[in-house]
Scaffold this motif. Structure first.
Motif, mmCIF file in Angstrom:
data_model
loop_
_atom_site.group_PDB
_atom_site.id
_atom_site.type_symbol
_atom_site.label_atom_id
_atom_site.label_comp_id
_atom_site.label_asym_id
_atom_site.label_seq_id
_atom_site.Cartn_x
_atom_site.Cartn_y
_atom_site.Cartn_z
ATOM 1 N N ILE A 28 54.264 22.872 26.969
ATOM 2 C CA ILE A 28 55.116 23.733 26.137
ATOM 3 C C ILE A 28 54.353 24.148 24.881
ATOM 4 N N ALA A 29 53.666 23.206 24.261
ATOM 5 C CA ALA A 29 52.913 23.507 23.047
ATOM 6 C C ALA A 29 51.806 24.524 23.322
ATOM 7 N N ALA A 30 51.100 24.363 24.441
ATOM 8 C CA ALA A 30 50.021 25.285 24.786
ATOM 9 C C ALA A 30 50.565 26.681 25.062
ATOM 10 N N LEU A 31 51.697 26.758 25.767
ATOM 11 C CA LEU A 31 52.298 28.057 26.071
ATOM 12 C C LEU A 31 52.727 28.772 24.793
ATOM 13 N N LYS A 32 53.377 28.038 23.897
ATOM 14 C CA LYS A 32 53.848 28.664 22.659
ATOM 15 C C LYS A 32 52.673 29.118 21.784
ATOM 16 N N ALA A 33 51.629 28.315 21.727
ATOM 17 C CA ALA A 33 50.469 28.678 20.910
ATOM 18 C C ALA A 33 49.784 29.919 21.462
ATOM 19 N N PHE A 34 49.646 29.990 22.780
ATOM 20 C CA PHE A 34 48.998 31.147 23.406
ATOM 21 C C PHE A 34 49.844 32.400 23.218
ATOM 22 N N ARG A 35 51.157 32.250 23.368
ATOM 23 C CA ARG A 35 52.051 33.394 23.177
ATOM 24 C C ARG A 35 51.979 33.898 21.733
ATOM 25 N N SER A 36 51.946 33.011 20.791
ATOM 26 C CA SER A 36 51.857 33.404 19.373
ATOM 27 C C SER A 36 50.560 34.151 19.089
ATOM 28 N N GLU A 37 49.470 33.710 19.682
ATOM 29 C CA GLU A 37 48.189 34.372 19.463
ATOM 30 C C GLU A 37 48.173 35.762 20.100
ATOM 31 N N LEU A 38 48.781 35.896 21.295
ATOM 32 C CA LEU A 38 48.893 37.217 21.909
ATOM 33 C C LEU A 38 49.694 38.154 21.012
ATOM 34 N N ALA A 39 50.785 37.644 20.444
ATOM 35 C CA ALA A 39 51.619 38.458 19.562
ATOM 36 C C ALA A 39 50.857 38.865 18.305
ATOM 37 N N ARG A 40 50.043 37.973 17.775
ATOM 38 C CA ARG A 40 49.260 38.296 16.572
ATOM 39 C C ARG A 40 48.259 39.414 16.841
ATOM 40 N N VAL A 41 47.628 39.358 18.010
ATOM 41 C CA VAL A 41 46.568 40.313 18.322
ATOM 42 C C VAL A 41 47.124 41.630 18.864
ATOM 43 N N TYR A 42 48.109 41.531 19.768
ATOM 44 C CA TYR A 42 48.590 42.716 20.477
ATOM 45 C C TYR A 42 49.971 43.199 20.034
ATOM 46 N N GLY A 43 50.639 42.441 19.202
ATOM 47 C CA GLY A 43 52.011 42.753 18.854
ATOM 48 C C GLY A 43 52.957 41.958 19.722
ATOM 49 N N ALA A 44 54.210 41.869 19.270
ATOM 50 C CA ALA A 44 55.189 41.011 19.956
ATOM 51 C C ALA A 44 55.365 41.390 21.413
ATOM 52 N N GLY A 45 55.514 42.687 21.701
ATOM 53 C CA GLY A 45 55.630 43.133 23.089
ATOM 54 C C GLY A 45 56.973 42.893 23.726
ATOM 55 N N VAL A 46 57.863 42.171 23.070
ATOM 56 C CA VAL A 46 59.202 41.922 23.603
ATOM 57 C C VAL A 46 60.220 42.134 22.492
ATOM 58 N N ASP A 47 61.460 42.422 22.887
ATOM 59 C CA ASP A 47 62.518 42.715 21.916
ATOM 60 C C ASP A 47 63.516 41.568 21.758
ATOM 61 N N GLU A 48 63.761 40.833 22.860
ATOM 62 C CA GLU A 48 64.739 39.748 22.832
ATOM 63 C C GLU A 48 64.200 38.570 23.633
ATOM 64 N N THR A 49 64.596 37.357 23.245
ATOM 65 C CA THR A 49 64.198 36.162 23.987
ATOM 66 C C THR A 49 65.357 35.183 24.097
ATOM 67 N N CYS A 50 65.266 34.330 25.107
ATOM 68 C CA CYS A 50 66.213 33.226 25.271
ATOM 69 C C CYS A 50 65.403 32.048 25.795
#
Length: 352
Positions: free
Chosen positions: A309-331
């Motif tokens: 879970i920690a690795a997934l969240k960290a990778f997702r955060s880095e993608l968002a930093r570089v490329y932008g969030a890319g999504v509008d809503e999450t659950c």
């Protein structure tokens, strides 16, 4: 409504062999230089599509994947006491609309060579056309394709997972759902289970050996699974029935099955009936992306789920930093987190 629905799941499977390769061992993949366990997308989709979740949520809106439509036509004509030779000829001709038919000398001359998805309405029309032909009407099946085959109808599983008809490509349907092969987030060693079976009727005077010896491979781990749904394409595939709630029911059934249904391989031996430990669902219109890159370097330690879970969240955060969030809503659902979403919340989020 957002175009794309992306679903990320982390699921722990205890020692098991839910998806075997040609040697009987668990399927594997080499990722990041190490061996991972793998569950094929075909095995996952089959388990979901044939689950009670799909059948109850989509009653009347499920197709059948089969080679045997011609046999159903033949049985239908036999029940009406149509001459056997004529009935076989009609069944073969109709089955040929859906795929290449086996040779007339084959043990099953009315089956198609390929498995083909058939919707309930297409099955009904096949039987109806067979009745017309049996009654003596001259039917040109090439001109009847629009009756026998449907480009869009109420069949949810065909709309979700697609269909290919080599003999009638204009009636193919592109799958609205893309499903990745699930892989473990960490290194795995496939182990062997040596087992014996004892003859219950063997007496005390007989030898003490087993009646059967065998080996079975197994493995355990936390699997990452990614699904992407094109909701616009799902609506297009369903046609008019998209407005009747079928699309919403299909999405709800899909995510619930992905979270709770396990492939059936060797379940009687291992009882690996798992539930997702972490689920992240995203909605948006930007180009979808998998988060599998979080596990290009295998995670380790004693808490594999927590580390994953920690690795997934960290990778997702880095993608968002570089490329932008890319999504509008999450659950998000996480076992052990009292404030996280529940299964019902995730299903409701995907349906809307």
């Amino acid at each position: 409504m957002s175009r794309f629905l992306q679903i990320h799941l982390l699921t722990f499977y205890p020692p098991s062999n839910v998806n075997r390769d040609d040697t009987g061992n668990p399927k594997t993949a080499t990722v990041g230089g190490v061996t991972r366990l793998r569950i094929s997308s075909q095995a996952l989709k089959r388990a979901w599509r044939t689950s009670d979740i799909f059948s109850s949520a989509l009653t009347g809106h499920m197709g059948q994947r089969t080679q045997r439509l011609g046999e159903e036509v033949l049985a239908h004509l036999r029940a009406q006491e149509v001459d056997e030779k004529k009935a076989v000829a009609i069944a073969r001709e109709i089955a040929g609309v859906y795929g290449k038919v086996k040779g007339d000398k084959d043990a099953h001359p009315t089956r198609t060579e390929q498995l083909v998805f058939i919707s309930p309405s297409e099955r009904e029309m096949a039987l109806s056309v067979a009745d017309r032909m049996a009654a003596g009407e001259k039917v040109d099946l090439r001109k009847e394709q629009d009756i026998l085959l449907h480009r869009a109808d109420s069949t949810a599983d065909i709309a979700l997972f697609g269909r290919m008809l080599a003999g009638a490509p204009s009636f193919n349907r592109e799958a609205a759902v893309q499903v990745a092969h699930a892989i473990t987030t960490h290194r795995v060693t496939v182990e062997d289970d040596y087992y014996t079976a004892i003859d219950d009727l063997k007496g005390d005077d007989d030898d003490a050996g087993a009646g059967f010896l065998g080996e079975a491979g197994f493995g355990s781990g936390v699997f990452y699974l990614y699904l992407c749904v094109n909701r616009d394409l799902l609506g297009k595939n369903l046609g008019d029935d998209c407005d009747t709630g079928v699309a919403q029911a299909a999405l709800g059934a899909l995510v619930e099955a992905a979270m709770t249904v396990s492939p059936s391989g060797k379940q009687n031996s291992f009882a690996a009936l798992a539930r997702a430990g972490y689920v992240l669902v995203e909605k948006g219109n930007a180009q979808p992306r998998t988060l599998a890159g979080a596990f290009a370097r295998p995670v380790g330690g004693h808490d594999l789920m927590g580390a994953s879970i920690a690795a997934l969240k960290a990778f997702r955060s880095e993608l968002a930093r570089v490329y932008g969030a890319g999504v509008d809503e999450t659950c998000e659902l996480a076992l052990g987190d009292a404030g996280s979403a529940t299964l019902a919340d995730i299903v409701a989020f995907c349906r809307t």
